[in-house]
Design a protein around this motif. Structure first.
Motif, mmCIF file in Angstrom:
data_model
loop_
_atom_site.group_PDB
_atom_site.id
_atom_site.type_symbol
_atom_site.label_atom_id
_atom_site.label_comp_id
_atom_site.label_asym_id
_atom_site.label_seq_id
_atom_site.Cartn_x
_atom_site.Cartn_y
_atom_site.Cartn_z
ATOM 1 N N ARG A 136 0.830 -1.202 0.000
ATOM 2 C CA ARG A 136 0.000 0.000 0.000
ATOM 3 C C ARG A 136 0.865 1.253 0.000
ATOM 4 N N GLN A 140 -3.179 5.158 1.319
ATOM 5 C CA GLN A 140 -4.038 4.024 1.636
ATOM 6 C C GLN A 140 -3.830 3.548 3.070
ATOM 7 N N VAL A 141 -2.569 3.584 3.530
ATOM 8 C CA VAL A 141 -2.300 3.202 4.917
ATOM 9 C C VAL A 141 -3.021 4.146 5.869
ATOM 10 N N ASP A 144 -6.757 3.400 5.914
ATOM 11 C CA ASP A 144 -7.072 2.173 6.636
ATOM 12 C C ASP A 144 -6.971 2.379 8.148
ATOM 13 N N GLY A 147 -9.906 4.392 9.374
ATOM 14 C CA GLY A 147 -11.104 3.571 9.363
ATOM 15 C C GLY A 147 -11.167 2.608 10.538
ATOM 16 N N GLN A 148 -9.997 2.138 10.980
ATOM 17 C CA GLN A 148 -9.961 1.211 12.110
ATOM 18 C C GLN A 148 -10.127 1.932 13.445
#
Length: 248
Positions: A136, A140-141, A144, A147-148
């Motif tokens: 990634r 993108q990292v 993510d 989102g977590q």
């Protein structure tokens, strides 16, 4: 010859040479060559200066030109002055500075980094850690991770030219209301900066109460960060080092 002529010859005359009677022309004698001498000196000086200029250009190293980002050069050489302790990953993949003991933070070591809780002012949490990139990119990292950790967070703005550990990356500022309210009392401000190198993502993240900065309250220069812990975050963001990075 009279007596007076004899006296003159004895006192100031000199022997000469007899020539036939007639008209004679004296040949001009060449005087000193001032202009020639000066011209030679000027030519020698000019030639010497040109030779020295050529030698100087050959022995002087060319100045490095950087286009930042992405090529931001290197910090000045020399032994760095370390004012904060450093966390070293168990596998040696990265290291990062973190707040020293006795400061305004409560520091907790984690397997992949450091968590520091600010216990003065507005408080807040600072995290400095790593995560496998697994192909990634930095954007993108970051998406993510947000989102977590903060699934309801809303992007406020993107950090322009974000850099972490002198490596170009991605940065974002987001807002979250954890309890589902829209009041400022529950308003969280989140900052995340990520850079990827050697397929390892290094992350600097901070979260805490939203704090509107202004001329009388903030870091000094105008800033839309609006997060109290962000005023102390910068020196840790650029202290990250991947394995093999030069000392700085």
């Amino acid at each position: 010859m009279s007596d007076s002529t004899a006296e003159l010859d004895d006192a100031g005359s000199f022997a000469g040479y007899a020539v036939p009677a007639g008209n004679y022309r004296a040949r001009n004698q060449r005087g000193p060559g001032y202009f020639v001498t000066i011209g030679i000196w000027v030519a020698v000086i000019v030639a010497t200066m040109m030779a020295l200029s050529i030698v100087s250009t050959r022995i002087t190293p060319a100045t490095n030109k950087f286009h930042c980002p992405p090529d931001c050069g290197r910090p000045p050489n020399g032994l760095p002055v370390a004012t904060n302790p450093r966390f070293f990953a168990p596998d040696g993949s990265f290291s990062v500075s973190y707040p020293a003991a006795g400061t305004a933070y409560d520091v907790t070591m984690e397997p992949n980094g450091v968590r520091a809780e600010l216990n003065i002012g507005d408080g807040g949490t600072l995290r400095l850690f790593s995560q496998p990139a697994q192909g990634r990119d930095a954007r993108q990292v970051a998406a993510d991770l947000l989102g977590q950790m903060f699934p309801d967070a809303v992007k406020s703005y993107e950090l322009p030219n974000a850099i972490l550990g002198y490596q170009p990356g991605y940065g974002e500022v987001a807002d979250d209301w954890p309890k589902g309210t829209s009041t400022d009392a529950q308003h969280l401000r989140i900052i995340i900066v990520v850079a990827v190198k050697n397929d390892l993502a290094l992350v600097a993240g901070a979260a805490g109460p939203f704090h509107q900065f202004g001329p009388e309250d903030g870091p000094g220069p105008p800033s839309p960060a609006n997060l109290d812990i962000a005023k102390d975050m910068g020196k840790y963001v650029n202290s990250f080092m991947w394995r093999g990075d030069p000392p700085r």
